[in-house]
Each structure stands twice: as structure tokens, then as C-alpha cells.
Write an enzyme that holds these catalytic residues in place. Structure first.
Site, PDB file in Angstrom:
ATOM      1  N   LYS A 113      -1.939  -1.664  -3.828  1.00 41.83           N
ATOM      2  CA  LYS A 113      -3.050  -0.433  -3.873  1.00 41.83           C
ATOM      3  C   LYS A 113      -2.213   0.642  -3.750  1.00 41.83           C
ATOM      4  O   LYS A 113      -1.146   0.816  -3.297  1.00 41.83           O
ATOM      5  CB  LYS A 113      -3.780  -0.704  -2.724  1.00 41.83           C
ATOM      6  CG  LYS A 113      -4.734   0.520  -2.213  1.00 41.83           C
ATOM      7  CD  LYS A 113      -5.269   0.480  -0.999  1.00 41.83           C
ATOM      8  CE  LYS A 113      -5.818   1.679  -0.732  1.00 41.83           C
ATOM      9  NZ  LYS A 113      -6.540   1.859   0.686  1.00 41.83           N
ATOM     10  N   LYS A 126       0.866  -1.215   0.020  1.00 43.91           N
ATOM     11  CA  LYS A 126      -0.002   0.027  -0.219  1.00 43.91           C
ATOM     12  C   LYS A 126       1.039   1.161   0.041  1.00 43.91           C
ATOM     13  O   LYS A 126       1.632   1.274   0.931  1.00 43.91           O
ATOM     14  CB  LYS A 126      -0.835   0.085   1.196  1.00 43.91           C
ATOM     15  CG  LYS A 126      -1.660   1.171   1.505  1.00 43.91           C
ATOM     16  CD  LYS A 126      -2.797   1.223   2.212  1.00 43.91           C
ATOM     17  CE  LYS A 126      -3.551   2.460   2.547  1.00 43.91           C
ATOM     18  NZ  LYS A 126      -4.840   2.395   3.516  1.00 43.91           N
TER      19      LYS A 126
HETATM   20  C1  PBG Z   1      -7.817   3.310   5.285  1.00 49.33           C
HETATM   21  C2  PBG Z   1      -7.946   3.273   3.859  1.00 49.33           C
HETATM   22  C3  PBG Z   1      -7.949   4.133   2.830  1.00 49.33           C
HETATM   23  C4  PBG Z   1      -8.246   3.423   1.590  1.00 49.33           C
HETATM   24  C5  PBG Z   1      -8.683   2.081   1.875  1.00 49.33           C
HETATM   25  N1  PBG Z   1      -8.497   2.049   3.171  1.00 49.33           N
HETATM   26  C6  PBG Z   1      -7.311   5.383   2.842  1.00 49.33           C
HETATM   27  C7  PBG Z   1      -5.970   5.963   3.105  1.00 49.33           C
HETATM   28  O1  PBG Z   1      -5.291   4.930   3.577  1.00 49.33           O
HETATM   29  O2  PBG Z   1      -5.768   7.177   3.183  1.00 49.33           O
HETATM   30  C8  PBG Z   1      -8.305   3.940   0.445  1.00 49.33           C
HETATM   31  C9  PBG Z   1      -9.151   3.713  -0.719  1.00 49.33           C
HETATM   32  C10 PBG Z   1      -9.370   4.555  -1.950  1.00 49.33           C
HETATM   33  O3  PBG Z   1      -8.832   5.656  -2.208  1.00 49.33           O
HETATM   34  O4  PBG Z   1     -10.431   4.018  -2.660  1.00 49.33           O
HETATM   35  N2  PBG Z   1      -6.577   3.409   5.700  1.00 49.33           N
END
Ligand code: PBG
Length: 316
Positions: A238, A185
Site C-alpha cells: 500500500k 505500507k
Molecule cells: C489507518 C489506515 C490508513 C489507510 C488505511 N488504514 C490511513 C493512514 O495510514 O494514514 C489509508 C487508506 C486509504 O488512503 O485509502 N492507519
């Protein structure tokens, strides 16, 4: 080449069984709030959640990724691990409803929607506390499993959280509840619209101390390796589209199923261009989906899921 033959030799295709649809559940009554930056996406309160769930079951999308929007936030994100919390209520609603109980419910585990400062972990003197956050994430995971979640998906990016969550699930009797870890991520600007949708923008600083630098590919593999050692059953990469090389690397590096998260910013860019008539929405979305499969994703988490499922049905 003949179209029939082209279809026969097509190497990759997206199927409805690959799709996971993110759903935002808000605490309160009679809520159906459109998310301005994500056309077509709404937050629902539990009393109106059926409207969204009916759309999901109608097109046959098999799985949901649940996010909660609590009424109250505090420094410790206590709404996340409250057995009566909004996600726990939503899971129980789905799992006790004959119509919806076969939907696979994946619960996103993170504190950022529940903390007043908007960070994914505890904060002291402006620093995110990694180790002190782990028991709270573990407690959240167990609470979701107890409510009936089928899969636990930690997205917080604290080090060692997969191990902490796995141990807590096992200790509490949830030996067969799999962990789908957001391992690769990145600290991405593509999450912007999600933070509107989930009210989770950090109040100070950014997430760069715990999410990965978009410049790093090898580091993603290290994170995946670590999460596998700690017991991850599936891996999430992601964002998706700018990171297909990372998906491909993970594919050759490990044998676990991979889910690509086609995130909010990727969705909103397509929607905005389509609304202006600049691109053909269906063709572009299907090309992105197929590209992610080609890169090596088994599953795709996407806000386009209901449209993709409908288009696939129409093409049958
Ligand atoms: C929570 C989380 C996020 C996303 C999924 N889980 C936001 C972040 O990390 O700021 C992003 C999902 C998206 O942009 O569709 N931590």
C-alpha cells in the site's frame, strides 16, 4: 491479432472474486455522509448500512474492509478495543443478518481513527510508543474476532504487532482467524482523502516514524519477512499504483497471497480527472486493476470495487 485469440491469450485479468471493498461505518443515527474528497464514497451509520451492503451483494463483491468512525476519541484510542465499539457493532450486524453474513469481513486494526491525536499508537511527549501500543492492538484484534470478523488486518505499522496479535488471537481461541498484514505500507501523501473519510489525520507531526519511506524498496521486503516470521497469512502492499515494483518484488520473495491497496488518493485522482472528462474512467480503472494483477497482486482493495464488479458483469 484476432480479438478472440487476444482474449484467449490474455495473461492477466481482474475478477470479481479478487475485490475487497472498504466501508466506513460511523457511530450515530441516520447517517449517510458523502466524503467530499472521494466522490461516490459515504460513511454510514449501522441503521443505514444496509443501503451500502445491498449494493455490495448486488454486484457480488465478496469481501469488505471495515473502518470505524467513533463519536468520541481519547488519548488511548479506547473506542478501538471497546466490545461495544462501532466496528464491533457493524460486524455483529453483518454476521447476524441472513442477507449479509456470507460477506467476508476484514477488520482494519489501527488506533488512528480512535485517538484524539490521530496517531496509530500511544503518544508520550510527542513520541509514538511502539511496545506500549502492542497490547492495545492485540486487544482490538481479539475484540473484532469475538464480534465475528473473518480476517484481522493490522494497518498501524508498529513493529512486532503481527506477532502480538497472532498470540492474542490464539490465546483467546481464535486459532483459525487469519492475519492479513499491511506489511509494505509507505508514509504516503496518497492517504490524504482517507483521512477526511475516517477523520484520522495526525494532530501533530506525521507518520514517518512508523510508516516506510517511499524511497525504500528493500525495506518493504524486510517488513514482509518480519511479518511472515510473526505469523502473517496474507500481505498487503500500500499504496498500489506507484508501488507496482514493490508488489512484484514481494511476489517473487514470498508465496503468501498479496493484496494491493489501491488507496484513497489514487481513487480520487481518477474520479477528478473522469469528472472533468479528461480520461475514460472505466478504461483507466480497468487498466489499473489489470496492472496490479500483472505486478503480482492476488487481491485488490479498492474504492472502485462496486464499479469494477458491475463492469465485469456487463462484459459477460
Ligand atoms: C489507518 C489506515 C490508513 C489507510 C488505511 N488504514 C490511513 C493512514 O495510514 O494514514 C489509508 C487508506 C486509504 O488512503 O485509502 N492507519
Amino acid at each position: 491479432m484476432n480479438a478472440v485469440l487476444r482474449d484467449m491469450v490474455r495473461e492477466n485479468r481482474i475478477q470479481v472474486s479478487d475485490l475487497i471493498y472498504p466501508v466506513f461505518v460511523a457511530e450515530g443515527q441516520d447517517i449517510r455522509n458523502s466524503v467530499a474528497s472521494m466522490p461516490g464514497i459515504c460513511q454510514y451509520s449501522i441503521d443505514r448500512l444496509s443501503e451500502e451492503l445491498d449494493r455490495v451483494t448486488d454486484v457480488g463483491v465478496p469481501a469488505l474492509l471495515l473502518f470505524g468512525i467513533p463519536k468520541h476519541k481519547d488519548e488511548w484510542g479506547s473506542g478501538a478495543y471497546d466490545d461495544g465499539g462501532i466496528v464491533q457493532q457493524a460486524i455483529r450486524f453483518i454476521k447476524t443478518n441472513e442477507k449479509y453474513k456470507n460477506l467476508l469481513v476484514i477488520a482494519d486494526v489501527c488506533l488512528c481513527e480512535y485517538t484524539s491525536h490521530g496517531h496509530c499508537g500511544l503518544v508520550k511527549d510527542g513520541v509514538i510508543l511502539n511496545d506500549e501500543t502492542l497490547p492495545l492492538l492485540a486487544k482490538t484484534a481479539v475484540s473484532y474476532a469475538r464480534a465475528g470478523a473473518d480476517v484481522i488486518a493490522p494497518s498501524d505499522m508498529m513493529d512486532k504487532r503481527v506477532g502480538a496479535i497472532r498470540a492474542a488471537l490464539d490465546e483467546n481461541g481464535f486459532l483459525y482467524t487469519p492475519v492479513m498484514a499491511y506489511s509494505a505500507k509507505f508514509a504516503s501523501a496518497f492517504y490524504g482523502p482517507f483521512r477526511d473519510a475516517a477523520h484520522s489525520a495526525p494532530g501533530f507531526g506525521d507518520r514517518k516514524t512508523y510508516q516506510m519511506d517511499p524511497a525504500n524498496g528493500r525495506e518493504a521486503l524486510r517488513e514482509v519477512e518480519q511479518d511472515i516470521l510473526e505469523g502473517a497469512d496474507m500481505i498487503i502492499a500500500k499504496p498500489a499504483a506507484c508501488y507496482m515494483d514493490v508488489i512484484k518484488d514481494i511476489r517473487s520473495f514470498c508465496k503468501l497471497p498479496i493484496a494491493a491497496y489501491n488507496v484513497s488518493g489514487e481513487y480520487s485522482m481518477v474520479k477528478a480527472a473522469a469528472a472533468n472528462g479528461w480520461i475514460d474512467e472505466k478504461k483507466v480503472v480497468m487498466e489499473i486493476m489489470t496492472g496490479l494483477k500483472r505486478a503480482g497482486a492476488d487481491l485488490v482493495i479498492t474504492y472502485h470495487a462496486l464499479d469494477v464488479a458491475r463492469w465485469l458483469k456487463e462484459a459477460e
